[in-house]
Design a protein around this motif. Sequence first.
Motif, PDB file in Angstrom:
ATOM      1  N   GLN A  51       7.173  -3.613  -0.506  1.00  0.00           N
ATOM      2  CA  GLN A  51       7.585  -2.538  -1.409  1.00  0.00           C
ATOM      3  C   GLN A  51       8.347  -3.141  -2.598  1.00  0.00           C
ATOM      4  N   ASP A  74       3.046  -1.533   1.596  1.00  0.00           N
ATOM      5  CA  ASP A  74       4.222  -0.674   1.570  1.00  0.00           C
ATOM      6  C   ASP A  74       4.470  -0.151   0.156  1.00  0.00           C
ATOM      7  N   GLU A  75       4.178   1.098  -0.054  1.00  0.00           N
ATOM      8  CA  GLU A  75       4.430   1.760  -1.349  1.00  0.00           C
ATOM      9  C   GLU A  75       3.882   0.947  -2.511  1.00  0.00           C
ATOM     10  N   SER A  78       9.237   1.696   5.663  1.00  0.00           N
ATOM     11  CA  SER A  78       9.424   0.263   5.364  1.00  0.00           C
ATOM     12  C   SER A  78       9.945  -0.482   6.584  1.00  0.00           C
TER      13      SER A  78
HETATM   14 MG   LIG Z   1      10.151   2.288   1.945  1.00  0.00          MG
END
Ligand SMILES: [Mg+2]
Lengths: 251, 402
Positions: free
Chosen positions: A85, A170-171, A41
């Motif tokens: 995220q 991100d994720e 991240s």
């Molecule tokens: Mg992360």
Amino acid sequence: MLEIRDLHASVADKPILKGLNLTVNPGEVHAIMGPNGSGKSTLANVLSGRDNYEITGGEALFEGKSLADLEPEERAQAGLFLAFQYPVEIPGVSNMEFLKAALESVRGAQGKEEWDSVTLLRKAREACKQVSLDASFLKRGVNEGFSGGEKKRNEIMQMMLMEPKLALLDETDSGLDIDALQVVAKGVNSLRSPERGIVLVTHYQRLLDYIVPDFVHVLYNGQIIKSGGKELALELEQKGYGWLTGEEESA
Amino acid sequence: MSLALDLKTQTLASARRLAGDSADLGALEAISFPERKTERWKYTSLQALADGHLNAVASGELSQPLPALSEFVVTITNGILSSSTLPDGVSLKQESPTVNGLETPFAVYNSAVAQPVVLEVAANTRIEQPIHVQIQSASDVPAHCNPRVVVQLNNGAEATVIEHIHAEGQSLTNAVTALITADNATLTHYRLQGEHASTLYIGTLVIDQQGVSTVNSYQLMTGNRLRRNDVHALVSKSGAELNMKGIFVVRDKSHVDNQICVEHSVPNCESDQNFKGLAGESGKAVFNGRIHIHPGASGTNAELSNKNLLLNAGAEINTKPELEIYNDDVKCAHGTTVGQLDPIQQFYLQSRGIPAAEAKRMLSLGFVNELLMSLPHEKVAEWAQPWLEAELTHASPAGDAA
Ligand SMILES: [Mg+2]
Ligand SMILES: Nc1ncnc2c1ncn2[C@@H]1O[C@H](COP(=O)(O)OP(=O)(O)O)[C@@H](O)[C@H]1O
């Protein structure tokens, strides 16, 4: 299009990225994997220009321009998109108003034709449909009271409208059930094109069953410690990260 | 001589000029003007009045007339009624009933000299269209005016009054507004105040719920050179309900001092205050929300919320709930906060290509949007939206730090 060379970066003065190298060419899909806390991240935040994420060494070039010289909005105008995220809730600002401001700015900067409000609404509704988000979400406050999965789909919906040159996700898969995962994957796959780069940050191999990457990298302790093709993800799935990091796996 | 003594001498002299030598000025003679240390005035310096506003009465004209927000308009210019168009069921008198709850020396002075405009809504009459009361004033030199508006709703009356205050130049508006409601009356009141920054305003709004009535009051204001806004609500018949919502915005060097006092003197009434404040540059705002629940006012439900947003470090907001509760059997919820723009929200907007200044404007507007959206009259909302947008965009120096 993205050229990261020996990148060092700190978060709140704490060194996190410690000499990271990565090249993404148009048309490529890269997956960055790695255990929690390895800096995934941080990399995404550094590239999109978040406050307190400071480049302390090396460089990150986007289409030849140093990202460090650009404000976050200029990076977006240049064609960079980060799917967060943890998407941010903004009560009082409607999703539609937000999209309008974003698209006006980005399309304007890129010399694309302006969408009038009717066109914008139509496009936004189509994008919602593609990620199975009810059009009523457009009227709600940005991410306000959305479930985890709805927030992620809202990110993808925005991405589809913004048509970035380089998308960092991100994720985006975390917290999604299998149906939602497929919806998100379908959205991302629809954006795959020879002109566009995609970087998927993920903790699990699961997403990569649906979005097949060209390259897989393992990020650990602020560096890419291994790169390979899509088969590397499968290997990680079987063996965990321990064989690369020399640590016991905790996840 | 101290400024307080000066102000007293000036108002007495002015009152003799305006009301005649035979006028009874006993109340004014008996009252003191605030000193620098007077608790209720500690955030409002009256130093600007040293320019001599109280020595002369304003006589100028607005650079352009206010827009009419209704078919029915009453205009008061420099404190004097200048025109009125009223619907059936509403009568206009110029003799004021006694107004309860006036406490400041400025209100007492207003009582001595004002030419009141009293709007009385007949019993059991519903007035569909709002009545737009324009209170305007202008002066090139320091001068003042004393508008006084009394809105009286008789039994079962229902009406909407838009109190719209505007001033230009160096005018001080020294106002008294009283809303008096009888049983089963329903009053919607707006107060719109976007005067020029160079002007001054000192006023008391009295909400006197003599009957079992509902009053909804929406107060939107920007700061100016000096704005002192006293609100004194007397919730004095069981079953009465008062809702007050407000937005105040202070930019540049402007100032707002809200002193709100809601008094519950009888059982089983409800009051709700919900104010939002925004301060940018060197703007200063004060919110003092007092809830006074008298002995015997059991079953009172009183709420107070004041959330504030500081747009930059030089701005200042002082907010304080002040509870005086002499009764156990009451509900009283209160909360006041002062916060800043959330950097994560701002980054999220910027990461989508929205420039920093625009992101700030969107977030500031978002902060008050809920309140803005709840305005029940479209004409008022249509006025308020661009007014607030302009306030939030204006004068923000390039690259000012959050
Ligand atoms: Mg992360
Ligand atoms: N805002 C922050 N302040 C301090 N430390 C942070 C902050 N954000 C991340 N970190 C630290 O940076 C390291 C990497 O975090 P992160 O990039 O979120 O990892 P990943 O996304 O790979 O799980 C962690 O040790 C984390 O605690």
